[in-house]
Write an enzyme that holds these catalytic residues in place. Structure first.
Site, PDB file in Angstrom:
ATOM      1  N   VAL A 199       0.863  -1.181   0.000  1.00  0.00           N
ATOM      2  CA  VAL A 199       0.000   0.000   0.000  1.00  0.00           C
ATOM      3  C   VAL A 199       0.899   1.230   0.000  1.00  0.00           C
ATOM      4  O   VAL A 199       1.833   1.316   0.799  1.00  0.00           O
ATOM      5  CB  VAL A 199      -0.932   0.026   1.228  1.00  0.00           C
ATOM      6  CG1 VAL A 199      -1.817   1.264   1.194  1.00  0.00           C
ATOM      7  CG2 VAL A 199      -1.779  -1.242   1.278  1.00  0.00           C
ATOM      8  N   CYS A 200       0.636   2.161  -0.901  1.00  0.00           N
ATOM      9  CA  CYS A 200       1.359   3.429  -0.937  1.00  0.00           C
ATOM     10  C   CYS A 200       2.872   3.176  -1.017  1.00  0.00           C
ATOM     11  O   CYS A 200       3.331   2.387  -1.841  1.00  0.00           O
ATOM     12  CB  CYS A 200       0.955   4.263   0.280  1.00  0.00           C
ATOM     13  SG  CYS A 200       1.427   6.005   0.211  1.00  0.00           S
ATOM     14  N   THR A 201       3.649   3.810  -0.157  1.00  0.00           N
ATOM     15  CA  THR A 201       5.101   3.668  -0.229  1.00  0.00           C
ATOM     16  C   THR A 201       5.603   2.340   0.336  1.00  0.00           C
ATOM     17  O   THR A 201       6.812   2.111   0.393  1.00  0.00           O
ATOM     18  CB  THR A 201       5.795   4.826   0.515  1.00  0.00           C
ATOM     19  OG1 THR A 201       5.280   4.910   1.848  1.00  0.00           O
ATOM     20  CG2 THR A 201       5.556   6.147  -0.208  1.00  0.00           C
ATOM     21  N   THR A 236       3.001   3.284  -6.867  1.00  0.00           N
ATOM     22  CA  THR A 236       3.016   3.781  -5.492  1.00  0.00           C
ATOM     23  C   THR A 236       2.314   5.137  -5.508  1.00  0.00           C
ATOM     24  O   THR A 236       1.736   5.528  -6.519  1.00  0.00           O
ATOM     25  CB  THR A 236       4.462   3.880  -4.940  1.00  0.00           C
ATOM     26  OG1 THR A 236       4.421   4.217  -3.554  1.00  0.00           O
ATOM     27  CG2 THR A 236       5.290   4.903  -5.702  1.00  0.00           C
TER      28      THR A 236
END
Length: 323
Positions: free
Chosen positions: A106-108, A126
């Protein structure tokens, strides 16, 4: 169906919503099909103790990351802790990924997967603000900045923060079918499949509520009259400003030009009507200020990469008798 184990990795500086968003989706999916324990969710962090998230919230892990067993789904959230990651956490992610049926970032969190060598030669995404950094740091990854999430084999990566909810819903649909995923999405009041890509959020989320009341009134008027005369001259007259002064003040306070703001409101209004009503395309185009179905089609393709008819097919919430 057997229980599906999910391990969510915790570490110092993790983004709390990257953890709790997908967790709520998985927990809600079990309830949606009448099996609350269908997804066995375990949070695991270094030493099994509490970690402080990037917002300051403290989360207590269920288990020690070094002791937790292999899981069907390994989920790696993002957060400030990915900037200078703990090598022991990265190493353990690589070990757990080897025994997982699917690995999710998730995300970074994609940076942790990359550091563990899991994204080499794969396509990934990302948060839009960090895509360039991911591509520069790991040139063997095909970084795609546009999608909300990317699936490449058994590894999936998602865009910023709330995109983890989108990806988790996609996994629920994969596991349990569309009806279960839609039920969870409705409960959380989110899209089952969010329209468009994440690039739209780097610009459209810049729009904000104006500080001065006359400009706020104009924003409200635009929302209530998408089919009206929303030219700069007409809007300037509403707040007793010259067109030039109005356009400059609006752009400064709202973050986008009046024209772009109007386009966004009209598109959003049309989207909602396509999702929630059975109104015809021509009727919606007129009511939302596009004038013609062709003008609306061009706006949808430009902003969302799908025409209105396809958007309705994919995202409508009502059901006809033929469905």
């Amino acid at each position: 169906m057997r229980s599906i184990s999910v391990v969510i990795v915790l570490y110092e500086g993790v983004q709390s919503l990257d953890v709790t968003g997908p967790l709520e989706v998985f927990a809600g999916a079990g309830a949606a099909v009448g099996r609350p324990q269908l997804y066995g969710i375990t949070t695991a962090g270094p030493g099994g103790g509490p970690v402080r998230t990037s917002s300051g919230l403290r989360l207590l892990a269920d288990d020690d990351l070094d002791h937790v067993g292999p899981a069907h789904t390994l989920l790696v959230p993002g957060g400030a802790g990915t900037i200078d990651p703990d090598p022991a956490v990265v190493r353990r992610i690589g070990q757990l990924a080897a025994g997982a049926e699917r690995v999710v970032s998730v995300c970074t969190g994609a940076f942790l997967l990359a550091e563990a060598g899991l994204l080499a030669g794969r396509r990934a995404t990302t948060h839009w603000a960090y895509c360039d950094s991911l591509a520069r740091r790991y040139p063997d990854i095909d970084v795609d900045p546009e999608p909300i999430y990317v699936k490449d084999g058994n590894i999936a990566s998602s865009a910023g923060v709330t995109a983890g909810i989108d990806l988790a819903l996609a996994l629920i649909e994969e596991d349990l079918g569309r009806d279960a995923a839609l039920q969870v999405a409705r409960h959380l009041v989110v899209f089952l499949r969010r329209p468009g890509g994440q690039a739209q959020f780097s610009t459209q989320l810049a729009a904000q509520l104006a500080e001065r009341h006359p400009l706020r009134d104009v924003q409200r008027y635009i929302a209530e009259h998408p089919d009206g005369d929303l030219s700069v001259a007409a809007l300037a007259e509403l707040c007793s400003l010259s067109p030039r002064h109005f356009a400059r003040a609006f752009a400064v306070e709202v973050g986008v030009t009046p024209g772009r703001y109007v386009d966004g409101v009209r598109l959003e209004t049309a989207r909602r009507r396509l999702e929630d009503t059975e109104d015809g395309i021509e009727e919606i185009a007129g009511a939302c200020g596009f004038g013609t179905p062709e003008s609306m089609r061009r706006a949808f393709v430009r902003a969302l990469a799908v025409p209105p008819t396809e958007y309705r097919r994919r995202f409508r919430t009502y059901r006809t008798g033929r469905d």
